[in-house]
Design a protein around this motif. Structure first.
Motif, PDB file in Angstrom:
ATOM      1  N   ALA A  94       0.828  -1.209   0.000  1.00  0.00           N
ATOM      2  CA  ALA A  94       0.000   0.000   0.000  1.00  0.00           C
ATOM      3  C   ALA A  94       0.863   1.259   0.000  1.00  0.00           C
ATOM      4  N   SER A 101      -3.053   2.495   4.605  1.00  0.00           N
ATOM      5  CA  SER A 101      -3.369   1.137   5.043  1.00  0.00           C
ATOM      6  C   SER A 101      -3.576   1.089   6.546  1.00  0.00           C
ATOM      7  N   ALA A 122       1.829   1.199   7.830  1.00  0.00           N
ATOM      8  CA  ALA A 122       0.439   0.938   8.208  1.00  0.00           C
ATOM      9  C   ALA A 122       0.090   1.582   9.545  1.00  0.00           C
TER      10      ALA A 122
END
Length: 407
Positions: A94, A101, A122
């Motif tokens: 991502a 993410s 993330a």
């Protein structure tokens, strides 16, 4: 072939995934294993996905899935649930694609994996004690926010991405006769099997599960995915309760068999990879090596064993190495009661020394167990040269009159 057609996953989809992944994914090496070649009687090669970005094969499927999202889906971000490799794969993919993410992890997730997932970009949240708890939280987050849920194995784009491992093996080892694949939910196994069925149909594909989390054998017998009775294994990377509905028909059609291995075999395989090949793998990543060492498999030609991941907490690694050394006859831990008088401990250690065992640790206790007033208990940990030497040390202790309790 009907099930294969329903899933709509074949060579075109996997080659398309290979094109998407080519600019960003490592073409991991295949390395020979002399020790396994000697044991099996055919050349054995390791396909080293433990050397892939983030330390496992998972970014292949995650990146292929996320790269195919529409613009409006990308704007909403992605969400996943994982305790380790999938979390890192989604975060890495991502971030590389400029997409936000979020990852939900169980409260007990290993701290190095949590730190790595955050480092890849993330936003990490903790939910519950199990992957199932984290999965529920991730799906609720997707419903509430519109984020796209990225499944670790139950999506065609994910399976196609994992299938690129099979394409690479076919190109790197033109004479390969079989590929042995660790499997949990089945994404890697299904992708590799589909790729080889399309390009090298003569190649056998064999899946490997841990004894303590073996959903595939029963599911294949039943003809549909069935939940495993338990998922208790040191190989958390393949401790999946039920096969995925997308991988299942592909495995059903294109995989020759699925075998299981014990945690002892996994630990010994991990030690073998470290000692003999200088490769760090996690227990799940060593499953194919364990199967080649213990499952009685026979092959007509060269074999590829996929090392699916190398992400392991150093504390867990220490524990598994110790377990693997004991399982391989390299450590011997015993308790022996001896008279509580001068020279008794020296006499015990002399027997050990005469047997060419090396003492690692000695604990001398006057309060352990059901000891008589004139006894002490000695807990001995010794390093031995293998199963035969271990037996010889035990025989020497017993022949000297000691009552030995093996730990």
């Amino acid at each position: 072939m009907g099930a294969f057609d329903q899933v709509r996953l074949g060579e075109p989809e996997i080659r398309a995934a290979a094109e998407v992944l080519a600019p960003v994914m490592r073409r991991t090496p295949v390395l020979p294993s002399r020790v396994l070649s000697e044991r099996t009687g055919v050349p054995v090669w390791f396909k080293c996905e433990n050397l892939q970005h983030t330390g496992s094969f998972k970014p292949r499927g995650a990146y292929n899935r996320i790269a195919r999202l529409a613009a409006d889906e990308r704007a909403r971000g992605v969400v996943a649930a994982s305790a380790g490799n999938h979390a890192q794969g989604v975060a890495w993919a991502a971030t590389g694609l400029g997409i936000a993410s979020t990852v939900f992890m169980p409260v007990g997730a290993a701290l190095p994996k949590v730190a790595a997932t955050r480092a890849y970009g993330a936003d990490v949240h903790f939910a519950g004690q199990t992957i199932d708890d984290a999965l529920v939280a991730a799906q609720e987050f997707a419903a509430d926010t519109g984020a796209v849920f990225i499944h670790p194995y139950d999506h065609e784009d994910v399976v196609a991405g994992q299938g690129t491992v099979g394409l690479e093996i076919a190109e790197q080892l033109p004479d390969v006769s079989a590929v042995v694949v660790p499997t949990g939910g089945g994404g890697l196994l299904a992708g590799v099997a589909a790729a080889l069925a399309a390009t090298r149909p003569e190649v056998r594909v064999i899946g490997v599960q841990a004894d303590g989390a073996a959903a595939w054998p029963g599911s294949l017998r039943a003809g549909h995915p069935e939940r495993a009775r338990n998922t208790s294994t040191v190989a958390d990377g393949i401790a999946v309760g039920m096969p995925g509905s997308v991988p299942f028909p592909l495995v059903q059609d294109h995989v020759d068999r699925v075998v299981t291995v014990s945690d002892d075999a996994l630990a010994r395989a991990l030690v073998l990879c470290m000692e003999r090949s200088k490769l760090i793998v996690e227990p799940a990543g060593a499953a194919a090596v364990a199967a080649l060492s213990t499952a009685g498999l026979e092959f007509d030609g060269p074999v590829a064993a996929i090392l699916s991941g190398g992400n392991i907490d150093p504390l867990v690694l220490t524990h598994v190495i110790g377990h693997g050394l004991r399982a391989g006859g390299r450590y011997l831990a015993v308790r022996v009661s001896i008279p509580d008088r001068p020279g008794a401990l020296v006499g015990l250690l002399s027997v050990v020394g005469d047997s060419d065992a090396s003492v690692v640790d000695v604990v001398h206790s006057r309060t352990a167990g059901q000891l008589a007033l004139d006894e002490v208990q000695v807990a001995l940990t010794m390093e031995t040269r293998g199963a035969q030497h271990r037996s010889e040390v035990l025989d020497a202790l017993r022949d000297a009159g000691y009552v030995v309790e093996i730990e």
